[in-house]
Motif scaffolding. Structure first.
Motif, PDB file in Angstrom:
ATOM      1  N   UNK A   1       0.780  -1.253  -0.049  1.00  0.00           N
ATOM      2  CA  UNK A   1      -0.041   0.174   0.119  1.00  0.00           C
ATOM      3  C   UNK A   1       0.853   1.395   0.021  1.00  0.00           C
ATOM      4  N   UNK A   2       2.033   1.348   0.914  1.00  0.00           N
ATOM      5  CA  UNK A   2       2.801   2.419   0.748  1.00  0.00           C
ATOM      6  C   UNK A   2       3.498   2.678  -0.703  1.00  0.00           C
ATOM      7  N   UNK A   3       3.810   1.468  -1.257  1.00  0.00           N
ATOM      8  CA  UNK A   3       4.327   1.569  -2.722  1.00  0.00           C
ATOM      9  C   UNK A   3       3.156   2.028  -3.745  1.00  0.00           C
ATOM     10  N   UNK A   4       1.919   1.763  -3.283  1.00  0.00           N
ATOM     11  CA  UNK A   4       0.918   2.499  -4.272  1.00  0.00           C
ATOM     12  C   UNK A   4       0.858   3.858  -4.016  1.00  0.00           C
ATOM     13  N   UNK A   5       1.327   4.310  -2.899  1.00  0.00           N
ATOM     14  CA  UNK A   5       0.992   5.811  -2.422  1.00  0.00           C
ATOM     15  C   UNK A   5       2.157   6.745  -3.002  1.00  0.00           C
ATOM     16  N   UNK A   6       3.521   5.977  -3.036  1.00  0.00           N
ATOM     17  CA  UNK A   6       4.482   6.318  -3.881  1.00  0.00           C
ATOM     18  C   UNK A   6       4.082   6.518  -5.634  1.00  0.00           C
ATOM     19  N   UNK A   7       3.787   5.577  -5.860  1.00  0.00           N
ATOM     20  CA  UNK A   7       3.297   5.393  -7.501  1.00  0.00           C
ATOM     21  C   UNK A   7       2.205   6.645  -7.665  1.00  0.00           C
ATOM     22  N   UNK A   8       1.152   6.859  -6.771  1.00  0.00           N
ATOM     23  CA  UNK A   8       0.058   8.017  -7.142  1.00  0.00           C
ATOM     24  C   UNK A   8       1.042   9.303  -6.925  1.00  0.00           C
ATOM     25  N   UNK A   9       1.965   9.708  -6.107  1.00  0.00           N
ATOM     26  CA  UNK A   9       2.489  10.759  -5.810  1.00  0.00           C
ATOM     27  C   UNK A   9       3.390  11.216  -7.165  1.00  0.00           C
ATOM     28  N   UNK A  10       4.092   9.875  -7.391  1.00  0.00           N
ATOM     29  CA  UNK A  10       4.827   9.861  -8.858  1.00  0.00           C
ATOM     30  C   UNK A  10       4.254  10.586 -10.142  1.00  0.00           C
ATOM     31  N   UNK A  11       3.059   9.697 -10.173  1.00  0.00           N
ATOM     32  CA  UNK A  11       2.339   9.854 -11.468  1.00  0.00           C
ATOM     33  C   UNK A  11       1.578  11.271 -11.385  1.00  0.00           C
ATOM     34  N   UNK A  12       1.220  11.712 -10.146  1.00  0.00           N
ATOM     35  CA  UNK A  12       0.564  13.092 -10.191  1.00  0.00           C
ATOM     36  C   UNK A  12       1.090  13.920  -8.901  1.00  0.00           C
ATOM     37  N   UNK A  13       2.088  14.488  -9.433  1.00  0.00           N
ATOM     38  CA  UNK A  13       2.900  15.459  -8.709  1.00  0.00           C
ATOM     39  C   UNK A  13       2.343  16.520  -8.073  1.00  0.00           C
ATOM     40  N   UNK A  14       0.989  16.861  -8.450  1.00  0.00           N
ATOM     41  CA  UNK A  14       0.272  17.971  -7.967  1.00  0.00           C
ATOM     42  C   UNK A  14       0.044  17.560  -6.242  1.00  0.00           C
ATOM     43  N   UNK A  15      -0.238  16.199  -5.895  1.00  0.00           N
ATOM     44  CA  UNK A  15      -0.613  15.569  -4.566  1.00  0.00           C
ATOM     45  C   UNK A  15       0.402  16.466  -3.636  1.00  0.00           C
ATOM     46  N   UNK A  16       1.780  16.514  -3.895  1.00  0.00           N
ATOM     47  CA  UNK A  16       2.616  16.961  -3.315  1.00  0.00           C
ATOM     48  C   UNK A  16       2.939  18.559  -3.402  1.00  0.00           C
ATOM     49  N   UNK A  17       2.823  18.952  -4.722  1.00  0.00           N
ATOM     50  CA  UNK A  17       3.162  20.350  -5.022  1.00  0.00           C
ATOM     51  C   UNK A  17       2.070  21.435  -4.873  1.00  0.00           C
ATOM     52  N   UNK A  18       0.970  20.886  -4.804  1.00  0.00           N
ATOM     53  CA  UNK A  18      -0.433  21.892  -4.825  1.00  0.00           C
ATOM     54  C   UNK A  18      -0.311  22.564  -3.673  1.00  0.00           C
ATOM     55  N   UNK A  19      -0.208  22.004  -2.353  1.00  0.00           N
ATOM     56  CA  UNK A  19      -0.358  22.923  -1.259  1.00  0.00           C
ATOM     57  C   UNK A  19       0.723  23.993  -1.209  1.00  0.00           C
ATOM     58  N   UNK A  20       1.983  23.884  -1.508  1.00  0.00           N
ATOM     59  CA  UNK A  20       3.165  24.663  -1.398  1.00  0.00           C
ATOM     60  C   UNK A  20       3.108  25.864  -2.412  1.00  0.00           C
ATOM     61  N   UNK A  21       2.008  25.594  -3.666  1.00  0.00           N
ATOM     62  CA  UNK A  21       1.918  26.485  -4.608  1.00  0.00           C
ATOM     63  C   UNK A  21       0.928  27.202  -4.410  1.00  0.00           C
ATOM     64  N   UNK A  22      -0.141  26.547  -3.486  1.00  0.00           N
ATOM     65  CA  UNK A  22      -1.322  27.240  -3.055  1.00  0.00           C
ATOM     66  C   UNK A  22      -1.243  28.490  -2.194  1.00  0.00           C
ATOM     67  N   UNK A  23      -0.037  28.132  -1.205  1.00  0.00           N
ATOM     68  CA  UNK A  23       0.079  29.206  -0.205  1.00  0.00           C
ATOM     69  C   UNK A  23       1.474  30.008  -0.540  1.00  0.00           C
ATOM     70  N   UNK A  24       1.540  29.855  -1.833  1.00  0.00           N
ATOM     71  CA  UNK A  24       2.626  30.979  -2.579  1.00  0.00           C
ATOM     72  C   UNK A  24       4.052  30.560  -2.262  1.00  0.00           C
ATOM     73  N   UNK A  25       4.323  29.254  -1.990  1.00  0.00           N
ATOM     74  CA  UNK A  25       5.960  28.994  -1.665  1.00  0.00           C
ATOM     75  C   UNK A  25       6.575  28.129  -2.841  1.00  0.00           C
TER      76      UNK A  25
END
Length: 441
Positions: free
Chosen positions: A417-441
């Motif tokens: 399941x953790x490797x599945x989460x890695x695959x999702x974050x790799x395939x959809x980078x916005x999962x990680x980058x959306x919040x920093x961009x939303x707050x202007x970082x």
């Protein structure tokens, strides 16, 4: 091949040989670094070492580590986990797997407040594993859920992994906290869905709490207890993370506020004493000293490896990896995952990530996204046999009827399941980058 590059390869090889022989990891880093650095350059190379060590230990950001560790140890001693488990188990009602959901959610909350895997797993193991077995839960599933939930604090901020990665990658701690928050919640959601699916497919593995036991506590009283138990740690996490992400306080300042807040929470729970404070300070000093000792020893290894041309050797070797930038990133994550079977995340961070950092910078990789991926993969190092520390922590507190094989077998689905989460974050980078961009970082 030049003589120095041969020494660089021998330096890495000797590190793994000493590791498998049983030499402590910090000492393997220092010994291999000193020996092969001396063969290549004599004593001249190490004239740079004091400045490197001073630069690392004087880093203002790293002051947050002992403060967050103090917060975690103090909250662990306030013993909120046992009450949280009881409340969530009763609130889940007739849902099969409700106690399993409780473990995941309490693990997430404890992880967000303590960030200490050992404390979370030992607490969950002591308080919940006997209860789960008594209620008829499957042994392997119970062990796997406790181990996996106990590691969530390494991804959900505030996390020491993210603080060290911020130092290595040259990114702000607040940015990495924001980047890891959504992947951490994603992984928590995946664990919860898995528990519900198990309850549907194999209901005998995760029975619900009996009706008469649920009726013993009135609903209104249950909700009041949920607010009383849940609000203090949630409020503390929101205060710490909110002040960092909102730009009100620097990570170190927020960490000091968290340390003070943990004393307040323990006092409200009626468990703050002088002995608790002394024990917390001693544990904090021990944990922090271990982390900084590894960090200092890793500087010896890094200085020698780079001086011997190891960084150029790595760059040339990975130029042969197919797939371009994605191929290099996947290969790095694969190396981190494999190393997680044998060594801890601190050593992996200071050995692998600096090697790949120039490659990622030259390829234009978003380092914030890369940090979220690295942190998610590093979390698996606590679960992967044979040296996953989460397995050892639980083995130490598990009842006699739980075998080591039950624990090892139980973590396998959660590693997937953790490797599945890695695959999702790799395939959809916005999962990680959306919040920093939303707050202007």
């Amino acid at each position: 091949m030049p003589y120095n590059e041969i020494l660089a390869i021998a330096c890495i090889a000797s590190f793994f040989v000493m590791l498998f022989v049983g030499v402590p990891v910090a000492l393997t880093l220092a010994i291999s670094g000193f020996f092969f650095g001396w063969l290549g350059f004599g004593t001249t190379l190490f004239s740079l070492l004091p400045a490197r060590i001073y630069g690392v230990t004087a880093n203002y950001t790293l002051i947050a580590i002992p403060l967050f560790v103090f917060m975690g140890v103090m909250l662990e001693k306030s013993r909120l986990a046992d009450e949280l488990m009881e409340v969530i188990g009763h609130l889940s009602g007739s849902l099969r797997g409700g106690m399993g959901l409780g473990i995941v959610l309490v693990g997430m909350m404890m992880g967000a407040t303590t960030g200490i895997v050992g404390a979370t797993i030992v607490t969950l193991g002591l308080l919940t594993l006997p209860t789960l077995l008594r209620r008829g839960y499957d042994k392997s599933l119970s062990c796997g859920a406790i181990c996996a939930s106990g590691t969530l604090g390494q991804l959900i901020p505030p996390s020491t992994i993210l603080i060290l990665l911020a130092d290595i990658l040259g990114e702000s701690v607040g940015t990495l906290f924001a980047a890891a928050l959504m992947p951490g919640l994603l992984l928590t959601g995946i664990f919860c869905i898995y528990m519900i699916v198990v309850g549907i497919i194999w209901p005998e593995k995760v029975p619900a709490i009996p009706l008469e036991e649920r009726r013993a506590m009135p609903r209104k009283q249950l909700w009041l207890k949920a607010l009383k138990v849940g609000l203090p740690p949630i409020g503390l996490v929101l205060a710490v993370l909110g002040s960092i992400i909102g730009g009100i306080a620097a990570p170190t300042e927020a960490a000091s506020m968290g340390a003070l807040g943990s004393i307040f929470v323990a006092s409200v729970a009626g468990r703050f004493t002088l002995k608790t404070l002394v024990d917390t300070v001693q544990s904090t000093a021990r944990i922090t000293a271990m982390m900084f000792f590894v960090l200092i020893c890793s500087q010896v290894f890094a200085l020698s490896f780079r001086g011997l041309g190891g960084e150029r050797l790595v760059h040339d070797a990975f130029a042969l990896v197919p797939g371009g930038t994605d191929g290099i990133l996947i290969f790095m994550l694969l190396i981190i995952f494999v190393l997680g079977f044998f060594i801890e995340w601190i050593e992996i961070s200071y050995i692998v990530v600096p090697m790949f950092l120039p490659l990622m910078q030259n390829a234009g990789v978003d380092l914030v996204w890369a940090a979220a991926l690295i942190a998610t993969v590093l979390q698996t190092s606590f679960l992967t046999p044979p040296f996953g520390w989460a397995l050892f922590y639980l083995r130490g507190v598990a009842p006699p009827e739980v075998r080591t094989a039950d624990i090892y077998r139980g973590v396998l689905p959660f590693i997937a399941l953790q490797l599945m989460a890695v695959a999702l974050v790799f395939t959809f980078p916005a999962v990680a980058t959306w919040l920093p961009k939303a707050i202007g970082w």
